[in-house]
Design an enzyme around this catalytic site. Structure first.
Site, PDB file in Angstrom:
ATOM      1  N   ARG A  48       0.804  -1.216   0.000  1.00 28.90           N
ATOM      2  CA  ARG A  48       0.000   0.000   0.000  1.00 28.90           C
ATOM      3  C   ARG A  48       0.841   1.272   0.000  1.00 28.90           C
ATOM      4  O   ARG A  48       0.500   2.246  -0.679  1.00 28.90           O
ATOM      5  CB  ARG A  48      -0.950  -0.010   1.203  1.00 28.90           C
ATOM      6  CG  ARG A  48      -1.984  -1.127   1.115  1.00 28.90           C
ATOM      7  CD  ARG A  48      -3.005  -1.025   2.229  1.00 28.90           C
ATOM      8  NE  ARG A  48      -3.969  -2.121   2.177  1.00 28.90           N
ATOM      9  CZ  ARG A  48      -5.027  -2.212   2.981  1.00 28.90           C
ATOM     10  NH1 ARG A  48      -5.245  -1.282   3.898  1.00 28.90           N
ATOM     11  NH2 ARG A  48      -5.851  -3.227   2.879  1.00 28.90           N
ATOM     12  N   ASP A 149     -15.631   8.907   9.513  1.00 28.65           N
ATOM     13  CA  ASP A 149     -14.526   7.994   9.238  1.00 28.65           C
ATOM     14  C   ASP A 149     -13.256   8.827   9.150  1.00 28.65           C
ATOM     15  O   ASP A 149     -13.314  10.024   8.853  1.00 28.65           O
ATOM     16  CB  ASP A 149     -14.752   7.230   7.927  1.00 28.65           C
ATOM     17  CG  ASP A 149     -13.967   5.932   7.876  1.00 28.65           C
ATOM     18  OD1 ASP A 149     -14.560   4.863   8.092  1.00 28.65           O
ATOM     19  OD2 ASP A 149     -12.743   5.979   7.625  1.00 28.65           O
TER      20      ASP A 149
END
Length: 293
Positions: A48, A149
Site C-alpha cells: 500500500r 470515518d
C-alpha cells in the site's frame, strides 16, 4: 513474516523495506490513528505504501517516513492514513443488529439521532437509514444520522452513494427497488442511493483519537462495529469512555461480532448479541456485574 520461498522475488522489490522502516510505520499509524498493526501486516504495508512512494516520486521508505515525521506535507499524512485503513463493509452486514435497531427506534419518540463512527464507504449508515425508513414507513423518518470515518477517500464514495449493482445481490428486490435507482446507458451496472435516503446521513471526517470530536449528541444509538479490533485495549477504553457522555441514558452501542468490551471499560454492560447499554452501576460493582453478564 513468513518467507515466500522465493529469494529472488524477495530481493527484487522496487523499494527497500527494512524491519526498521516497518517499525516506523507501525509507530506513526499508531500515533496518528491508534491503529495497532500486527507484525503479519508487513507485506500489506509495503504494497500500500509503495503506491505512495510512486505517487510522490520518493525513492525510499526511509525518505518518505522522514518527510512524514518532519510534517512537511499535511496532505501526505492524510494519504498515508487512508492507505493503511481497511474498509471491508457491506449493506446490512451483521444483519442481526438491524432488527434490534428497529425495535429500539419504535420504542422512542421525537427526533432520533444516530452515529455511525466508522462509516467506511457508506453501506453501514445507509443500512441504518433504510431500517429507520422501514420502521416509520416513509423515506423521511424523524431520524438524523452522523456518519464519520478517518479515511477521506471512502467518505467521498459514501457521500456520492454510487455503487456497483452487485453490492445489492444479497438485498431483497423490494428493498433494492425502494431505496436505490439503477443506472442506465453509461451508468448501466451501477446503482445510487435515493436522494431522500442520502439526506438522512451527514458524512464527516473524524479521527477517534482526536482531542475534539465536534459532535453534539446525545445519541439514541452508536454503531462502532469492526473498528475497535484495530486498537489496543487502552485505546479502546479511552474511546468507550468518551462514547458514554454522548449517549442518551437508554441508548445502545452496537459492536462488531469479534469485539468484546466487557473487560475494556466499566461504562457499558452487555445487553446481548454484541449490543451494549450504559452501565448504571459504575466502579468495581459495575465491573463485577459486567463480568457476570
Amino acid at each position: 513474516m513468513k518467507p515466500s520461498g522465493n529469494v529472488k522475488q524477495e530481493t527484487s522489490k522496487e523499494f527497500d523495506f527494512t524491519a526498521r522502516d516497518f517499525e516506523r510505520v507501525r509507530a506513526l499509524i499508531y500515533q496518528k490513528a491508534g491503529i495497532a498493526l500486527a507484525e503479519s501486516k508487513q507485506e500489506m504495508v509495503y504494497s500500500r505504501l509503495a503506491r505512495r512512494l510512486r505517487a510522490t516520486g520518493i525513492s525510499s521508505f526511509a525518505a518518505y517516513l522522514d518527510g512524514l515525521e518532519a510534517g512537511r506535507d499535511a496532505d501526505e499524512w492524510e494519504a498515508f492514513t487512508n492507505a493503511l485503513t481497511t474498509n471491508l463493509t457491506s449493506f446490512f452486514r451483521e444483519a442481526h443488529h438491524f432488527p434490534i435497531l428497529a425495535e429500539h427506534l419504535k420504542s422512542r419518540t421525537g427526533q432520533l439521532d444516530l452515529w455511525c463512527s466508522a462509516s467506511s464507504t457508506g453501506e453501514e449508515p445507509y443500512s441504518m437509514a433504510m431500517t429507520a425508513c422501514e420502521v416509520f414507513n416513509t423515506l423521511t423518518p424523524p431520524v438524523r444520522i452522523v456518519a464519520t470515518d478517518i479515511d477521506t477517500n471512502v467518505l467521498n464514495t459514501a457521500a456520492n452513494g454510487v455503487y456497483t449493482a452487485d453490492r445489492l445481490d444479497k438485498m431483497s428486490p423490494e428493498r433494492a427497488r425502494r431505496f436505490f435507482q439503477r443506472g442506465k446507458g453509461e451508468q448501466e451496472g451501477m446503482v445510487r442511493v435515493r436522494q431522500e435516503l442520502r439526506q438522512l446521513v451527514t458524512f464527516k471526517k473524524l479521527n477517534l483519537l482526536a482531542a475534539d470530536w465536534a459532535l453534539k449528541g446525545p445519541f439514541d444509538a452508536i454503531f462502532c462495529r469492526n473498528v475497535m479490533i484495530y486498537f489496543d485495549k487502552p485505546t479502546q477504553g479511552k474511546i468507550l469512555t468518551r462514547f458514554a457522555p454522548l449517549m442518551k441514558p437508554d441508548g445502545l452501542l452496537f459492536a462488531g461480532h469479534s469485539e468484546n468490551f466487557l473487560y475494556v471499560s466499566d461504562a457499558f454492560r452487555l445487553r446481548g448479541k454484541t449490543v451494549y447499554e450504559l452501565d448504571t452501576e459504575p466502579g468495581e460493582k459495575g465491573r463485577s456485574a459486567l463480568r457476570h453478564a
